[in-house]
Enzyme design. Sequence first.
Site, short mmCIF file in Angstrom:
data_model
loop_
_atom_site.label_atom_id
_atom_site.label_comp_id
_atom_site.label_asym_id
_atom_site.label_seq_id
_atom_site.Cartn_x
_atom_site.Cartn_y
_atom_site.Cartn_z
N GLU A 101 -2.05 0.85 -5.55
CA GLU A 101 -2.43 2.10 -6.20
C GLU A 101 -1.24 2.67 -6.96
O GLU A 101 -0.27 1.98 -7.25
CB GLU A 101 -2.94 3.09 -5.16
CG GLU A 101 -1.92 3.42 -4.06
CD GLU A 101 -2.35 4.55 -3.15
OE1 GLU A 101 -2.65 5.65 -3.69
OE2 GLU A 101 -2.41 4.34 -1.92
N ASP A 139 -7.56 6.62 8.48
CA ASP A 139 -6.34 5.82 8.31
C ASP A 139 -5.14 6.72 8.49
O ASP A 139 -5.20 7.92 8.21
CB ASP A 139 -6.32 5.11 6.96
CG ASP A 139 -6.30 6.04 5.77
OD1 ASP A 139 -5.20 6.51 5.40
OD2 ASP A 139 -7.37 6.30 5.19
N ASP A 161 -2.89 -2.08 0.08
CA ASP A 161 -2.97 -0.78 -0.58
C ASP A 161 -2.26 -0.90 -1.92
O ASP A 161 -1.03 -0.91 -2.00
CB ASP A 161 -2.30 0.27 0.31
CG ASP A 161 -2.30 1.67 -0.29
OD1 ASP A 161 -2.82 1.85 -1.41
OD2 ASP A 161 -1.76 2.58 0.37
#
Length: 281
Positions: free
Chosen positions: A174, A83, A172
């Site tokens: 986090e 990624d 994403d």
Amino acid sequence: MKSLVTGAAVTLGLLLAPLTGSTLATARPDAPHQPTPEARAHGITRAGEAFMGWRQSTPSTTAPTTAIAPAAMAPAATVEGIDVSSHQGNVNWASWWNAGKRFAYVKATEGNYYTNPYFAQQYNGSYNVGMIRGAYHFATPDDSSGANQANYFVDHGGGWSRDGRTLPGALDIEYNPYGATCYGKTQAGMVSWIRDFLTTYKSRTGRDAVIYTNLDWWSRCTGNSTAFNGTNPLWVARYASAPGTLPGGWPYYTFWQYSSSPIDQNRFNGDQTRLVALANG
């Protein structure tokens, strides 16, 4: 971007992406965040520069643009990938293909204020070299709703097409590089925000988004919620020799980010035919 647009190598994601060649992150001037000292130590110097696994990485492991020799072979029923974000700039995709990488996720957006200035080169470059590719969104749940950010993501490259080469978008979710770890939300509030994002993304694309997270953050900030383990594929982050205990009651991982050296390294839990099946929905 509609979910059932078919098959051209240059997708609407490219048409919506910023032009390549800029070296500056394209966050709006009114972007609401300033990186914490910890985030700055990991190479995040301005709003928009957050990347997958930033807290586990270091600046020296976020910038390579060329590949290394292929690593030791993984078990047969896996596929290797990477990624990338703006930190990698223009990526040498042929080199990574030659190193055995067969899929890639590319950061498209952050919050509702940032688009990756290298998105077009990265997203379409990975496709053109033969990889299966997808886009990801770095969530900032403290400044706008999940629905708002899902729409921003889809409108700036995060859509999907059933061409066998485009993976569903990834959320994403986090550690916060700009402040409180859980973005000032209660565990129930965070679960609600995530559901808002996922529901909106599916309504726009027809696909259930992948969730990228790790056990520690998910446990702290959602109470280790099991709300999504039957619908959304898990992309677990753990830089170790095994993925370890999975968050949220997921019975298995779909992707595993296992290293950030010399670039973020990922493994798909299945063979190439299963990866294509995921792309096709």
